[in-house]
Design a protein around this motif. Structure first.
Motif, PDB file in Angstrom:
ATOM      1  N   TRP A 182     -12.693   9.559   3.522  1.00  0.00           N
ATOM      2  CA  TRP A 182     -13.646   8.730   4.246  1.00  0.00           C
ATOM      3  C   TRP A 182     -15.005   9.423   4.328  1.00  0.00           C
ATOM      4  N   ASP A 199     -18.573  10.612   5.069  1.00  0.00           N
ATOM      5  CA  ASP A 199     -19.687   9.860   5.645  1.00  0.00           C
ATOM      6  C   ASP A 199     -19.711   8.485   4.982  1.00  0.00           C
ATOM      7  N   GLU A 200     -18.811   7.598   5.448  1.00  0.00           N
ATOM      8  CA  GLU A 200     -18.646   6.303   4.791  1.00  0.00           C
ATOM      9  C   GLU A 200     -19.857   5.393   4.952  1.00  0.00           C
ATOM     10  N   GLN A 201     -20.591   5.545   6.060  1.00  0.00           N
ATOM     11  CA  GLN A 201     -21.767   4.698   6.246  1.00  0.00           C
ATOM     12  C   GLN A 201     -22.835   5.013   5.210  1.00  0.00           C
ATOM     13  N   ASP A 218     -22.228   5.946   2.184  1.00  0.00           N
ATOM     14  CA  ASP A 218     -21.760   5.405   0.903  1.00  0.00           C
ATOM     15  C   ASP A 218     -21.602   3.888   0.920  1.00  0.00           C
ATOM     16  N   PHE A 219     -21.937   3.259   2.038  1.00  0.00           N
ATOM     17  CA  PHE A 219     -21.868   1.805   2.147  1.00  0.00           C
ATOM     18  C   PHE A 219     -23.149   1.230   1.560  1.00  0.00           C
ATOM     19  N   TYR A 250     -22.658  -2.758   8.213  1.00  0.00           N
ATOM     20  CA  TYR A 250     -21.576  -1.786   8.365  1.00  0.00           C
ATOM     21  C   TYR A 250     -20.950  -1.887   9.758  1.00  0.00           C
ATOM     22  N   SER A 263     -14.297   3.285  12.692  1.00  0.00           N
ATOM     23  CA  SER A 263     -13.808   3.791  11.418  1.00  0.00           C
ATOM     24  C   SER A 263     -12.289   3.969  11.447  1.00  0.00           C
ATOM     25  N   ILE A 298     -18.099  -1.224  -0.649  1.00  0.00           N
ATOM     26  CA  ILE A 298     -17.419  -0.115   0.025  1.00  0.00           C
ATOM     27  C   ILE A 298     -17.115   0.977  -0.985  1.00  0.00           C
ATOM     28  N   ARG A 343     -15.059   3.895  -2.758  1.00  0.00           N
ATOM     29  CA  ARG A 343     -13.668   4.254  -3.008  1.00  0.00           C
ATOM     30  C   ARG A 343     -12.682   3.329  -2.281  1.00  0.00           C
ATOM     31  N   LYS A 368      -9.003   4.431  -0.421  1.00  0.00           N
ATOM     32  CA  LYS A 368      -8.877   4.187   1.011  1.00  0.00           C
ATOM     33  C   LYS A 368      -7.716   3.239   1.312  1.00  0.00           C
TER      34      LYS A 368
END
Length: 269
Positions: A44, A46-48, A50-51, A65, A72, A178, A180, A184
């Motif tokens: 996961w 820093d998913e924001q 990578d959004f 997001y 999360s 999103i 990956r 996920k």
């Protein structure tokens, strides 16, 4: 978060757990905590950041997001693991309370005084109820978090593309991707599966504790019934012997009574 500290605290629960409880604790730390710490946090990240959305409108990416991921996955699992393991600490606290009472009793009445408990870690009386309540707490927490996870994203699946519509300040419909999603998705199903296994183990342990308590109560009731029947039988036997002795005494006195009646002036020597 220091998971080693939590593991050290909960390792003492193994001494007071049933076989199902030991398996449950192993599943939690091997298939959930270990996977969470080693792999899930890195997936996961820093998913924001990578959004990615196909717009340069300021604030649109953040709004999209926040709309699709109000919390999360990784933080929800962290909360779940904390809440689901903390009830087990109640058992340790109850045992510590018993040991403290036992210690104060020895200090007050001497080392050779009668013990308050046969075994402070034995699941009898209040400790049995504490242990059973912790199982119900864990079961409720597991089911609640699974429901939240399913309800929040409509399923356990993660789409590759989400569309933001009618969200200020986004213009019209915005496509966001999103990072990956397949990886996920795999971890999500794995964590849900591990959670389902823990739920099954908890239910089995609840039924095991109740069944064992019922069998023990049944044996105790049979034992008390047998003692009552034996004591009643002994009492009835004694009463029968007493009646027979009284009847024998009356039978022996009948000839003397008849002799006195026929010869009132006769004196017995």
């Amino acid at each position: 978060m220091d998971w080693k500290t939590l593991q050290g605290l909960l390792s003492g629960v193994n001494k007071y757990s049933t076989a199902f409880g030991r398996i449950w604790l192993s599943v939690v730390f091997v298939f959930r905590v270990l996977v969470y710490v080693v792999a899930a946090e890195r997936v996961w990240g820093d998913e924001q950041k990578d959004f990615d959305c196909n717009t340069k409108q300021p604030g649109c990416t953040n709004v999209c997001y926040d709309h699709y991921f109000p919390i999360s996955h990784i933080r929800l699992w962290a909360l779940q693991l904390i809440f689901v393991t903390c009830p087990s600490l109640l058992v340790i606290m109850h045992v510590a309370y018993r040991e403290d009472r036992e210690k104060k009793n020895r200090e007050k009445n001497g080392e050779n005084c009668p013990k308050l408990y046969r075994n402070t870690g034995k699941k009898h009386g209040g400790l049995w109820w504490t242990y059973l309540l912790t199982l119900f707490f864990k079961l409720t927490i597991e089911i609640s978090f699974l429901y939240i996870l399913h309800k929040m994203w409509d399923s356990f699946d993660l789409p590759r593309l989400v569309k933001c519509a009618n969200l200020d300040p986004c213009p019209n419909i915005v496509d966001c991707y999103i990072a990956r999603p397949t990886e996920k998705k795999v971890f999500t199903y794995f964590m849900v599966g591990a959670c389902a296994i823990c739920i099954v183990l908890t239910v089995c342990e609840i039924f095991y504790l109740i069944f064992k308590r019922a069998v023990r109560s049944l044996h105790k009731w049979k034992k008390n019934s047998t003692k009552h029947l034996v004591s009643y039988s002994k009492t009835a036997t004694c009463q029968c012997h007493l009646k027979l002795e009284q009847q024998d005494g009356k039978a022996k006195n009948k000839p003397l009574d008849a002799l006195r009646a026929s010869a009132p002036n006769l004196t017995l020597i």
